[in-house]
Write a protein that holds these residues in place. Structure first.
Motif, PDB file in Angstrom:
ATOM      1  N   GLY A   1      11.101   3.363  -0.767  1.00  0.00           N
ATOM      2  CA  GLY A   1      10.497   3.402   0.559  1.00  0.00           C
ATOM      3  C   GLY A   1       9.111   4.005   0.551  1.00  0.00           C
ATOM      4  O   GLY A   1       8.626   4.542  -0.438  1.00  0.00           O
ATOM      5  N   LEU A   2       8.472   3.896   1.706  1.00  0.00           N
ATOM      6  CA  LEU A   2       7.095   4.327   1.863  1.00  0.00           C
ATOM      7  C   LEU A   2       7.004   5.843   1.902  1.00  0.00           C
ATOM      8  O   LEU A   2       7.640   6.494   2.723  1.00  0.00           O
ATOM      9  CB  LEU A   2       6.525   3.722   3.148  1.00  0.00           C
ATOM     10  CG  LEU A   2       5.034   3.916   3.415  1.00  0.00           C
ATOM     11  CD1 LEU A   2       4.197   3.284   2.315  1.00  0.00           C
ATOM     12  CD2 LEU A   2       4.662   3.318   4.769  1.00  0.00           C
ATOM     13  N   HIS A   3       6.200   6.403   1.017  1.00  0.00           N
ATOM     14  CA  HIS A   3       6.004   7.850   0.936  1.00  0.00           C
ATOM     15  C   HIS A   3       4.668   8.259   1.552  1.00  0.00           C
ATOM     16  O   HIS A   3       4.592   9.199   2.351  1.00  0.00           O
ATOM     17  CB  HIS A   3       6.059   8.293  -0.528  1.00  0.00           C
ATOM     18  CG  HIS A   3       5.862   9.763  -0.740  1.00  0.00           C
ATOM     19  ND1 HIS A   3       4.628  10.369  -0.693  1.00  0.00           N
ATOM     20  CD2 HIS A   3       6.753  10.752  -1.003  1.00  0.00           C
ATOM     21  CE1 HIS A   3       4.760  11.665  -0.922  1.00  0.00           C
ATOM     22  NE2 HIS A   3       6.049  11.924  -1.124  1.00  0.00           N
ATOM     23  N   THR A   4       3.597   7.531   1.190  1.00  0.00           N
ATOM     24  CA  THR A   4       2.252   7.897   1.623  1.00  0.00           C
ATOM     25  C   THR A   4       1.513   6.677   2.152  1.00  0.00           C
ATOM     26  O   THR A   4       1.532   5.604   1.535  1.00  0.00           O
ATOM     27  CB  THR A   4       1.449   8.514   0.464  1.00  0.00           C
ATOM     28  OG1 THR A   4       2.086   9.716   0.046  1.00  0.00           O
ATOM     29  CG2 THR A   4       0.015   8.824   0.876  1.00  0.00           C
ATOM     30  N   LEU A   5       0.857   6.869   3.283  1.00  0.00           N
ATOM     31  CA  LEU A   5       0.044   5.832   3.891  1.00  0.00           C
ATOM     32  C   LEU A   5      -1.413   6.266   3.782  1.00  0.00           C
ATOM     33  O   LEU A   5      -1.755   7.410   4.092  1.00  0.00           O
ATOM     34  CB  LEU A   5       0.435   5.672   5.359  1.00  0.00           C
ATOM     35  CG  LEU A   5      -0.047   4.468   6.144  1.00  0.00           C
ATOM     36  CD1 LEU A   5       0.488   3.174   5.536  1.00  0.00           C
ATOM     37  CD2 LEU A   5       0.424   4.594   7.597  1.00  0.00           C
ATOM     38  N   TYR A   6      -2.259   5.391   3.307  1.00  0.00           N
ATOM     39  CA  TYR A   6      -3.693   5.676   3.178  1.00  0.00           C
ATOM     40  C   TYR A   6      -4.438   4.723   4.095  1.00  0.00           C
ATOM     41  O   TYR A   6      -4.262   3.507   4.033  1.00  0.00           O
ATOM     42  CB  TYR A   6      -4.135   5.486   1.731  1.00  0.00           C
ATOM     43  CG  TYR A   6      -5.637   5.475   1.520  1.00  0.00           C
ATOM     44  CD1 TYR A   6      -6.345   6.654   1.301  1.00  0.00           C
ATOM     45  CD2 TYR A   6      -6.349   4.278   1.545  1.00  0.00           C
ATOM     46  CE1 TYR A   6      -7.719   6.642   1.109  1.00  0.00           C
ATOM     47  CE2 TYR A   6      -7.727   4.251   1.345  1.00  0.00           C
ATOM     48  CZ  TYR A   6      -8.403   5.438   1.132  1.00  0.00           C
ATOM     49  OH  TYR A   6      -9.762   5.413   0.945  1.00  0.00           O
TER      50      TYR A   6
ATOM     51  N   ALA B   1       9.763  -5.596   4.251  1.00  0.00           N
ATOM     52  CA  ALA B   1      11.148  -5.504   3.811  1.00  0.00           C
ATOM     53  C   ALA B   1      11.320  -4.497   2.682  1.00  0.00           C
ATOM     54  O   ALA B   1      12.309  -3.753   2.637  1.00  0.00           O
ATOM     55  CB  ALA B   1      11.637  -6.887   3.358  1.00  0.00           C
ATOM     56  N   LYS B   2      10.369  -4.461   1.762  1.00  0.00           N
ATOM     57  CA  LYS B   2      10.448  -3.546   0.624  1.00  0.00           C
ATOM     58  C   LYS B   2       9.072  -2.921   0.410  1.00  0.00           C
ATOM     59  O   LYS B   2       8.301  -3.363  -0.442  1.00  0.00           O
ATOM     60  CB  LYS B   2      10.900  -4.285  -0.630  1.00  0.00           C
ATOM     61  CG  LYS B   2      11.174  -3.341  -1.806  1.00  0.00           C
ATOM     62  CD  LYS B   2      11.628  -4.097  -3.035  1.00  0.00           C
ATOM     63  CE  LYS B   2      11.887  -3.114  -4.186  1.00  0.00           C
ATOM     64  NZ  LYS B   2      12.304  -3.819  -5.431  1.00  0.00           N
ATOM     65  N   PRO B   3       8.753  -1.891   1.170  1.00  0.00           N
ATOM     66  CA  PRO B   3       7.406  -1.296   1.072  1.00  0.00           C
ATOM     67  C   PRO B   3       7.209  -0.565  -0.244  1.00  0.00           C
ATOM     68  O   PRO B   3       8.172  -0.079  -0.847  1.00  0.00           O
ATOM     69  CB  PRO B   3       7.369  -0.323   2.251  1.00  0.00           C
ATOM     70  CG  PRO B   3       8.793   0.025   2.505  1.00  0.00           C
ATOM     71  CD  PRO B   3       9.580  -1.211   2.172  1.00  0.00           C
ATOM     72  N   PRO B   4       5.973  -0.458  -0.695  1.00  0.00           N
ATOM     73  CA  PRO B   4       5.677   0.333  -1.898  1.00  0.00           C
ATOM     74  C   PRO B   4       5.750   1.826  -1.560  1.00  0.00           C
ATOM     75  O   PRO B   4       5.922   2.202  -0.398  1.00  0.00           O
ATOM     76  CB  PRO B   4       4.243  -0.091  -2.233  1.00  0.00           C
ATOM     77  CG  PRO B   4       3.646  -0.408  -0.897  1.00  0.00           C
ATOM     78  CD  PRO B   4       4.753  -1.031  -0.092  1.00  0.00           C
TER      79      PRO B   4
END
Length: 817
Positions: free
Chosen positions: A70-75, A120-123
């Motif tokens: 799942g998504l940890h950090t958004l830039y 569906a499957k975020p980095p």
């Protein structure tokens, strides 16, 4: 918590050390704090912003466990190019430390299949822009996708926090806070002028204590010089600085890589062509601006990253954060318009903290020399400037409300509380929000009879309350197709017959083209083969005459820089550091007429070419001067002075007519804003243009339909029709209010216009002359050419400037009253 050994070892292996501000960013994150990092360009800000993310995936902190999916950090960055560059640079430490982190980018250039997969499957790390983030939040999957979000890193926060893109991002932050309340917010910038304001903007509910301020280690002082003509004078007028091209080419030959910034896309194409004309060594020189195709931009960015270009001519599309360490020198063509902007661009050279960045400023005229000197002084003194924060725009709020409805039904009270938690919209009360929601629901009172404006509907929630939901699922697709904040002029694609796209030109430019016409675009000479509804089909040509110009907003001269220029005018001992021709220009002006003190408004009146001219020296920027010109000519008409026209630049306004202005102070009485300003804006194209933008952003008028895009004429027709209906039947409509706010701020710069009137009320100095003064020449030479793109008539303009300049500098005493 200690810095993981694997990170320390990676730094040591590269011969680097972890800088104090980088360690402090890690400490803040470990303490659960959000943070604003202000640090010089080349200080490793982006790495500092990502350091807590890298640390979370190290073996020491995972302690044998597999990382969570799942998504940890958004830039979030203001530019697509910056997101691409950061991904490239971020992959280096990830791969070298063998960290189990997946990094992907998502912008308007990302293929739709990849976008669907990302939902569906975020980095683990997603690099995006405010617009793409807002669209992501409009999907029902967003509640799951962002539920585990730990951090959001906002790079170059100064670049959009004070504008509509900042409004959109602030609303997205409020929504993310509701989905992932433990998320930390990180802001990064080299050029923030007021850190406390940005901390307040960054924090939920404006809680400044929730955001730590981290100040970066100081770096080497930049080396800035101002280029002067060899054996010639600095031109009186013009902005292209074409005179400098031969000297600029020699600079390119001496350097490994030179980055050349221009303030407009037209000038980028123009200067690029001039450089190719003198490129006898056939050096690899590239061009980059936002209207080029994705392929063209990526090709140039890749060549720069590999060190294959000797020079690159670019606009603001590359002046933020892009890390190319081998750039020897940055050149600013024309005036920098602000010390923060200049510092940002200078920092692209020698992108390292311990090595000085080198920059050359190339003024197009004498006023631009003063502006360049003022910006240079400010940078050397460490003084920043920037735009002021203002209330959030209602059209952006309407777009966000619609996006929230696309994701899930909402309760009005819950969404209002969420929205008020972000700084730009803390002022919104229940009554105003109800008006915005009702506009999204059915277009407002005057439009609710039309089904096409019905987008959301109010229904019982089964618990004694009500929720708002979409009237039909297709409304979500229509919203996502049209959402966005950046409203350029309508564009047509320029492509070869084989399908290869070069980029886009504005519809107004393309409308003047015919088969056989030639023009310069993407650094190539092109001939028009045919024109289709949305395309210009071209082939290569050996000649070109025209260069596309674009109608985007002018880069404003900051108030801070304007104040410095005013102070320089009367700092007579300081003139000794100026070139002889600039010093002589000011000395003759001082003797023949007057140089205004910082708190004065100078008005000069003189006859010229059988007309009566008055020049107002405001130093308040083009928008304010343009507005002032409209208002003054209206008053001249009312008073029988037979106005014939006006022209403005950043520094002054020239008005002319058949009869002279005898008392400029009375024409500039403060009530001009209470009466004439309102009448003028309502009657002019400005409010219609602002409404058109608000209607598109607010979702009232769609630019894009499945498989088809409306032309600019179609959009204008639709918005003008709706505007006339609302003006007559619902003048207090939400979008009329949004349009007025836009017309007051960005289009007319009413705040700075009020500053002119304040100075006029306090002390207007009116000097009557027998002929044009030295200070008036730069604005006078633009008369008759103000509708031409910069550079298109340079030779003729400079010839007239020298003629006018010779008249202005004649030594006989001209004062007539």
């Amino acid at each position: 918590m200690a810095i993981p050994e694997s990170i320390e070892a990676w730094f040591e292996g590269r011969g680097w050390r972890i800088r104090r501000h980088q360690a402090e960013m890690l400490d803040a994150d470990d303490a659960g704090q959000s943070a604003l990092l202000t640090a010089d360009t080349g200080a490793g800000k982006t790495l500092a912003g990502f350091l807590p993310t890298l640390a979370a995936f190290t073996p020491e902190r995972l302690d044998g466990a597999a990382p969570d999916d799942g998504l940890h950090t958004l830039y979030v960055s203001p530019l697509k190019a910056l997101a691409t560059d950061v991904r490239r640079n971020l992959l280096v430490p990830i791969e070298e430390m063998e960290l189990p982190i997946r990094v992907e980018s998502r912008t308007g250039d990302t293929p739709s299949q990849r976008k669907a997969r990302q939902r569906a499957k975020p980095p683990h790390v997603l690099l995006t822009t405010p617009e793409s983030l807002s669209l992501l939040l409009s999907y029902p999957e967003s509640f799951v996708m962002f539920a585990g979000l730990k951090r959001i890193v906002i790079d170059e926060i100064h670049a959009f926090a004070t504008g509509k893109r900042g409004d959109l991002l602030a609303l997205a932050l409020a929504r993310l806070e509701a989905i992932a309340p433990d998320m930390r917010r990180i802001g990064l910038s080299a050029t923030v002028s007021d850190p406390e304001q940005y901390r307040e903007w960054l924090a939920p509910w404006g809680d400044i204590d929730a955001v730590s301020q981290v100040i970066g280690e100081p770096g080497a002082e930049p080396v800035i010089e101002i280029l002067l003509p060899e054996g010639e004078r600095i031109p009186w007028g013009g902005h292209a600085a074409a005179w400098a091209v031969p000297q600029l080419y020699e600079e390119i030959r001496r350097n490994r890589t030179t980055l050349i910034f221009t303030n407009t896309r037209f000038l980028a194409e123009y200067i690029f062509q001039l450089l190719w004309d003198v490129n006898e060594d056939v050096l690899p020189i590239g061009i980059h601006h936002g209207s080029l195709s994705v392929e063209a931009r990526r090709k140039v960015e890749g060549a720069m990253a590999r060190g294959e270009l000797r020079a690159l001519v670019a606009t603001a599309s590359l002046d933020l954060g892009v890390d190319w360490g081998d750039i020897d020198c940055v050149v600013q063509m024309g005036a920098p318009k602000g010390s923060s902007r200049l510092l940002q661009r200078v920092g692209r050279a020698n992108h390292r903290l311990d090595q000085p960045s080198r920059a050359i400023l190339v003024p197009g005229n004498r006023f631009e020399f003063l502006e360049a000197q003022a910006a240079k002084d400010a940078v050397e003194e460490g003084v920043r400037d920037g735009e002021d924060f203002r209330p959030g725009s209602l059209d952006v709020l309407a777009q966000h409300v619609m996006g929230c409805a696309c994701a899930a039904p909402f309760r009005e009270t819950d969404l209002l509380r969420e929205i008020r938690s972000c700084h730009p919209y803390a002022w919104v009360d229940e009554t105003l929000f109800d008006r915005v929601v009702n506009f999204v629901a059915d277009g407002g009172y005057a439009l609710r009879a039309y089904d096409r404006f019905k987008r959301i509907t109010r229904e019982p929630d089964g618990e004694g309350g009500f929720v708002w939901r979409l009237t039909h699922p297709e409304q979500a697709a229509r919203h996502r197709l049209n959402a966005g904040i950046i409203i350029d002029g309508e564009m047509l694609t320029v492509r070869f017959r084989n399908g290869r796209s070069l980029g886009k030109v504005e519809e107004r430019f393309a409308a003047a083209l015919r088969p056989g016409d030639t023009f310069q675009f993407a650094g190539i000479s092109l001939e028009v083969e045919s024109l289709k509804e949305s395309e210009v089909i071209v082939r290569g040509s050996k000649k070109s005459v025209m260069i596309p110009s674009y109608g985007g907003a002018r880069m404003p001269l900051t108030t801070h820089l304007a104040d410095r220029v005013r102070e320089m005018l009367v700092d007579r001992p300081g003139w000794s550091r100026f070139p002889d021709d600039v010093r002589e220009w000011l000395e003759v002006q001082d003797w023949r007429s007057h140089l205004p003190e910082p708190d004065e408004l100078l008005v000069e009146s003189f006859p010229h070419a059988k007309r009566e001219y008055s020049v107002f020296y405001t130093f308040e920027g083009w928008n304010a001067n343009q507005s002032l010109g409209m208002l003054i000519t209206r008053r001249m008409e009312d008073r029988g002075l037979s106005p014939l026209g006006f022209v403005a630049n950043d520094y002054s306004l020239a008005v002319w007519g058949l009869k002279p202005i005898e008392d400029p102070a009375s024409i500039l009485s403060p009530d001009i804003l209470a009466h004439e300003f309102v009448d003028w804006v309502q009657e002019s194209h400005l409010l219609r243009r602002a409404f058109r933008e608000a209607a598109v952003i607010g979702g009232l008028v769609e630019r894009q339909q499945p498989g088809k895009r409306k032309t600019g004429k179609q959009v204008t027709f639709s918005t003008d029709l709706i505007y006339d209906v609302l003006k007559k039947y619902e003048p207090n409509h939400v979008l009329i209010e949004a349009a007025w706010a836009e017309a007051r701020t960005r289009m007319t710069d009413i705040g700075r216009l009020a500053g002119v009137l304040d100075r006029a009320a306090e002390q207007t100095v009116h000097v009557q002359l027998e002929r044009v003064s030295p200070l008036a020449v730069p604005v006078m030479v633009v008369i008759g050419r103000e509708t031409l793109p910069a550079g298109s008539a340079d030779d003729e303009l400079l010839l007239e400037a020298e003629t006018l300049g010779g008249v202005a500098m004649r030594p006989d005493d001209p004062v007539r009253g």
